[in-house]
Design a protein around this motif. Structure first.
Motif, PDB file in Angstrom:
ATOM      1  N   TRP A  14      -3.815   3.424   1.903  1.00  0.00           N
ATOM      2  CA  TRP A  14      -4.765   4.604   0.118  1.00  0.00           C
ATOM      3  C   TRP A  14      -4.099   3.600  -0.106  1.00  0.00           C
ATOM      4  O   TRP A  14      -4.412   2.572  -1.518  1.00  0.00           O
ATOM      5  CB  TRP A  14      -5.156   5.905   0.405  1.00  0.00           C
ATOM      6  N   VAL A  15      -2.764   3.565  -1.126  1.00  0.00           N
ATOM      7  CA  VAL A  15      -2.344   2.812  -1.998  1.00  0.00           C
ATOM      8  C   VAL A  15      -1.679   1.580  -1.358  1.00  0.00           C
ATOM      9  O   VAL A  15      -2.646   0.659  -2.574  1.00  0.00           O
ATOM     10  CB  VAL A  15      -1.098   3.188  -2.275  1.00  0.00           C
ATOM     11  N   SER A  16      -1.827   1.271  -0.404  1.00  0.00           N
ATOM     12  CA  SER A  16      -2.044  -0.364  -0.142  1.00  0.00           C
ATOM     13  C   SER A  16      -2.953  -1.146  -0.671  1.00  0.00           C
ATOM     14  O   SER A  16      -3.164  -2.199  -0.776  1.00  0.00           O
ATOM     15  CB  SER A  16      -1.186  -0.576   1.124  1.00  0.00           C
ATOM     16  N   GLN A  17      -4.595  -0.374  -0.047  1.00  0.00           N
ATOM     17  CA  GLN A  17      -5.304  -0.704  -0.356  1.00  0.00           C
ATOM     18  C   GLN A  17      -5.744  -0.715  -1.871  1.00  0.00           C
ATOM     19  O   GLN A  17      -6.719  -2.132  -1.828  1.00  0.00           O
ATOM     20  CB  GLN A  17      -6.786  -0.111   0.250  1.00  0.00           C
ATOM     21  N   GLN A  18      -5.728   0.681  -2.380  1.00  0.00           N
ATOM     22  CA  GLN A  18      -5.768   0.253  -3.866  1.00  0.00           C
ATOM     23  C   GLN A  18      -5.496  -0.845  -4.949  1.00  0.00           C
ATOM     24  O   GLN A  18      -5.987  -1.624  -5.467  1.00  0.00           O
ATOM     25  CB  GLN A  18      -5.384   1.715  -4.862  1.00  0.00           C
TER      26      GLN A  18
ATOM     27  N   ASN B 203      -7.061  -3.890  -3.975  1.00  0.00           N
ATOM     28  CA  ASN B 203      -7.863  -4.723  -4.346  1.00  0.00           C
ATOM     29  C   ASN B 203      -7.736  -4.343  -6.210  1.00  0.00           C
ATOM     30  O   ASN B 203      -8.412  -5.718  -7.008  1.00  0.00           O
ATOM     31  CB  ASN B 203      -8.706  -3.492  -4.673  1.00  0.00           C
ATOM     32  N   MET B 204      -6.829  -3.807  -6.806  1.00  0.00           N
ATOM     33  CA  MET B 204      -5.976  -5.060  -8.034  1.00  0.00           C
ATOM     34  C   MET B 204      -5.546  -6.245  -8.309  1.00  0.00           C
ATOM     35  O   MET B 204      -6.174  -6.363  -9.309  1.00  0.00           O
ATOM     36  CB  MET B 204      -5.185  -3.737  -8.330  1.00  0.00           C
ATOM     37  N   ARG B 205      -5.198  -6.138  -7.019  1.00  0.00           N
ATOM     38  CA  ARG B 205      -4.495  -7.417  -7.260  1.00  0.00           C
ATOM     39  C   ARG B 205      -5.709  -9.274  -7.511  1.00  0.00           C
ATOM     40  O   ARG B 205      -6.008  -9.992  -7.614  1.00  0.00           O
ATOM     41  CB  ARG B 205      -3.521  -8.336  -6.184  1.00  0.00           C
TER      42      ARG B 205
END
Length: 911
Positions: free
Chosen positions: A226-230, A233-235
């Motif tokens: 989940w952290v990797s996905q967010q 998205n931020m990148r």
């Protein structure tokens, strides 16, 4: 006085029993702290063992005292104080009920099944307020624990009776059988129960450990994904923005709104320029209706981190400042162009979504908590943990390691509730770090131990209830079985006690018992046959007893005559005679000893023969006599004693142990001889020997002085001749002024002076201690010969043989042998014209030999006196030796031989 002592003795015995009860009660109190845990604070206590021992060994009152003292444990430890009521009532009931039979095991079983178990259940269920299953478990545990302790105390008491008490106090066979049967039922079953519970707990703990590890691993993977996905998205957000200074404000806001609507995980998204001012924000209005643009975030700590590191960053939890202040979790990506920091993109995570994710992973009854790098709660499925709270990993409870990084967290004991409540709230905990170390988050997975406790409680109640039923059944069966087994034996015991009276009354008329056990029937049959045989022998013994009485009377008279004869012989001998018992106390002295000491027979027997010994010798005499008595050995010792006239006399005591015909030791018989005259003769002989020794010493001193006079005269002649030569040479030198003549004269004077010094040194060495070693003489002879021969290029071959252990050589002999050797060497230098000299020094056996041989020109026997042989012969004669001489054209041999002792002996040929 006697009545007072008789009244004091029971009081002292009662005091000792009460003291024993107090000591055993304190031991029970101490042993209660050494409990054996079955599981989760369900412990087996062993303090009541000492309560039962106090009842068995000391009685009713000491047993009650021990029970009250041992029950204090429930006030000291975290147990409920109502436990003291159960233990105290057990001690009172068992002590009172078993005051006659001392059968604490039977009465303890009665107590627990009729009173103890129901009382325990009522106290823990109604007063403490424990659940039904918990109160039931504790009831059965205390029942088995109490009976087990009573059984152990009974076994210990039986062992003490068998091993240490007299045979008359041995336990009954019925009691031994009863205790053995109950032990066979209770001890193995209880051991198997404990092992089964421990094995089950170990299995369940391992399963819960695996569950906690598995849950933590799933939570770790899920949160990491989940952290990797967010972050992705931020990148993408940052790549879309690029340089905020080159994008219009409307376009920036449009981009933010678009990304916010497509990213449900974020509750707010914003763009900050290089001055940390919000130039775009979604939503534009906060909860209070205020604008979210133009806000300054330069004081936030994450701005400095982004400006320095210029990489994406997840901030720790912070309090938001837009609208209502709530904890927020920002995800940040810096906007970097050409290596310079131009601002950042910010996304605030919706914590509710993260909480729903971990809630879907947590097991029923378990919990998952997510912590930031500061150890504060991000989200948790536990209702008592709120966001931003600092997570306490132990909470003041107990931590037990379970392996694989899992630990069992047992909370602190809750006040006013049962001990098992803390185990119901305990959890198995596994803590792991989120996969990416830059994030710094931790996942804590907790698995509740309540299902484990419930299962174990139900299983233990079932096991303990079955064990309790088994104990009750076996106790009843054991009681009847032991009674039936020993009934015939008890009847047989009663009948055998009537044997003497029945034989006296003319026969045995009672019926013999019957048993269903073959061994008991065989024993009864043997007793019956023995009774018949004894009855026949009893009648024969009656007739024999009359004959024996007559023989005893005759033997008694003969013994009296023999004893009278011994007394007369002992009184007639000229030495003291005594007889002592096996403990060394005297029981007879003859008249001779009583006359010598002036004591009466009573005084002599009362004090023994050691009592009149000299006070200075008494301790030694007493010790030697006691040692002889203890070791039952012969004693021979001289001692001083006081005669009847008060004078001191010497006595010789000689005693030997006496043995009966059977070999049994029965005392000592001894004599005491007055040896005063003999000791006086010994003293006179010792005094005479001392005078002779002094005369011998005086003779030795006189001989030594004579030898010294001869040595001094000899030294005077030698030194005198040297000094005369020096004086003549000095006058001659004064009359001759030629340089060469003076030099020659001075050289000769120097040699004579050195010879004089050497002469004095030899004299001083030989007289310094009066005696010298033969090796010292050999060394000096060799040293002188080498110094004299070397300047003349004459080779010396010297050897010596000296026996070990020879007595030292006297100074007179030492100096004369040395002068003879010097004279031999001087004659060789002056007359022999030799190039080689052999010197043999031999001190072996009983002879000394000095053999000097040269390879010179030899000499004619007519010139012997002129060559100085007469002077050497004179010296040899002075020391008891002689000199032999052989000479030829091949050389000359001089052989000095003298005995090592003062005697003449022929010399042995030179080797």
């Amino acid at each position: 006085m006697r009545e007072a002592l008789e009244g004091l003795l029971p009081a002292m015995m009662k005091h000792k029993r009460i003291t024993a009860g107090i000591v055993l009660g304190l031991l029970g109190l101490a042993v209660n702290s050494l409990n054996l845990e079955i599981f989760f604070n369900i412990d087996l206590l062993f303090g009541s063992i000492f309560i039962m021992l106090a009842i068995l060994c000391a009685g009713t009152v000491p047993g009650v005292i021990a029970g009250i003292l041992a029950s204090i444990f429930s006030y000291i430890t975290p147990h409920h104080p109502l436990v003291a009521i159960i233990y105290s009532s057990e001690a009172i009931f068992v002590a009172w009920s078993s005051r006659k039979s001392r059968d604490v095991l039977t009465w303890d079983i009665v107590y627990w099944f009729l009173f103890g178990a129901p009382l325990s259940w009522l106290l823990f269920r109604n007063i403490v307020g424990m659940p039904v299953e918990t109160a039931t478990l504790i009831m059965f545990k205390q029942l088995i624990n109490g009976i087990f302790n009573a059984l152990l105390a009974t076994i210990v008491h039986l062992l003490v009776q068998v091993r240490m008490r007299p045979v008359e106090e041995a336990p009954s066979f019925q009691r031994v059988v009863f205790v053995s049967l109950v032990s066979l039922a209770l001890l193995p079953t209880l051991l198997l129960l404990l092992l089964n519970v421990r094995s089950f707990i170990g299995y369940e703990e391992q399963r819960l450990t695996q569950t906690a590890t598995h849950t933590a691993a799933i939570a770790n993977e899920t949160v990491s994904l989940w952290v990797s996905q967010q972050q992705q998205n931020m990148r993408a957000f940052a790549e879309l923005i690029g340089n905020p200074d080159k994008v219009s404000a409307d376009d920036l806001q449009k981009y933010v709104e678009l990304l916010k609507s497509s990213s449900p995980a974020f509750s707010r998204m914003a763009v900050l320029n290089r001055d940390s001012i919000a130039v775009a924000n979604s939503p534009l209005v906060d909860e209070r209706g205020g604008s979210t643009l133009g806000l300054d975030f330069s004081d936030r700590s994450y701005i400095a981190v982004l400006n320095k590191r210029k990489v994406p960053y997840i901030s720790d939890l912070i309090m938001g400042r837009i609208g209502v202040s709530v904890p927020i979790l920002p995800f940040l990506v810096p906007l970097v162009n050409g290596g310079s920091y131009d601002g950042c993109c910010v996304g605030v995570v919706q914590l509710e979504q993260l909480e729903r994710i971990i809630s879907s992973i947590a097991d029923k009854g378990g919990a998952i908590t997510l912590l930031d790098r500061s150890g504060r709660v991000i989200v948790s499925t536990r209702h008592d943990l709120k966001t931003m709270m600092v997570f306490n990993r132990t909470s003041g409870g107990e931590v037990r390691a379970c392996g694989d990084g899992v630990y069992h967290l047992i909370p602190a004991r809750p006040g006013g509730r049962g001990t098992l409540q803390r185990w119901k709230e305990s959890v198995f905990v596994k803590e792991v770090r989120i996969g990416n170390p830059e994030i710094g988050w931790s996942v804590i997975a907790e698995v509740s131990a309540l299902p484990l406790l419930t299962t174990i409680t139900n299983e233990s109640i079932r096991s303990f209830s079955l064990l309790s039923a088994l104990v009750l059944i076996m106790a009843v069966l054991s009681h009847f079985f032991s009674k039936g087994l020993t009934g015939a034996l008890l009847r047989l015991q009663s009948l055998t006690q009537e044997f003497p009276q029945s034989f006296k009354n003319g026969g045995f008329k009672n019926s013999w018992p019957q048993s269903r056990i073959s061994e008991v029937n065989a024993l009864t049959k043997n007793f019956k046959q023995m009774a018949d045989t004894l009855r026949r022998y009893f009648s024969a013994l009656n007739s024999w007893s009359e004959t024996l009485e007559k023989r005893v009377i005759e033997r008694t008279k003969a013994l009296a005559r023999s004893e009278e004869r011994f007394r007369r012989i002992a009184d007639a001998v000229p030495v003291g005679v005594f007889e002592a018992a096996t403990d060394g106390s005297c029981r007879y002295f003859n008249e001779r000893w009583l006359e010598s000491t002036g004591l009466s027979l009573f005084q002599a027997i009362e004090g023994g023969w050691v009592a009149i010994s000299c006070p200075d010798d008494r301790d030694q005499v007493v010790n030697e006599w006691h040692r002889a008595v203890l070791e039952k050995k012969t004693l021979r010792m001289e001692f001083r004693f006081t005669r009847s006239d008060g004078s001191l006399a010497w006595g010789l005591v000689q005693s030997s142990p006496m043995h009966a015909v059977s070999g049994e030791f029965c005392g000592f018989i001894g004599t005491i001889t007055d040896i005063t005259d003999f000791k006086q003769r010994e003293e006179l002989a010792a005094e005479l020997e001392a005078k002779k020794s002094r005369l011998r010493d005086m003779e030795k001193k006189r001989q030594h002085l004579k030898e010294k006079d001869m040595l001094v005269k000899d030294l005077h002649d030698g030194i005198g001749g040297i000094v005369s030569n020096i004086s003549m040479l000095a006058q001659y030198g004064l009359g001759r002024m030629e340089l060469e003549t003076c030099r020659s004269t001075l050289k000769k004077i120097t040699e004579l002076a050195a010879e004089g010094v050497d002469e004095v040194r030899s004299f001083m060495n030989s007289t310094e201690s009066g005696e010298s070693a033969w090796s010292d003489l050999l060394a000096e002879i060799k040293d002188h010969a080498d110094r004299m021969l070397s300047p003349h290029q004459i080779q010396l071959d010297a050897s010596g043989e000296i026996d070990l252990g020879l007595p030292p050589i006297g100074s007179f002999r030492y100096l004369n042998i040395l002068r003879i050797s010097k004279e031999m060497v001087t004659n060789i230098i002056k007359h022999a014209q030799a190039s080689r000299v052999s010197l043999i020094f031999r001190a072996r056996g009983e002879l000394f030999q000095l053999c000097v041989t040269d390879n010179g020109v030899g000499f004619d026997s007519s010139v012997v006196k002129r060559r100085g042989l007469a002077n050497m012969l004179s010296r040899a004669n002075d020391v008891g030796g002689n000199i032999s001489m052989t000479s030829s054209a091949a050389g000359t041999t001089l052989n000095l031989v003298l005995p090592l002792k003062e005697q003449n002996a022929p010399g042995e040929p030179c080797a």
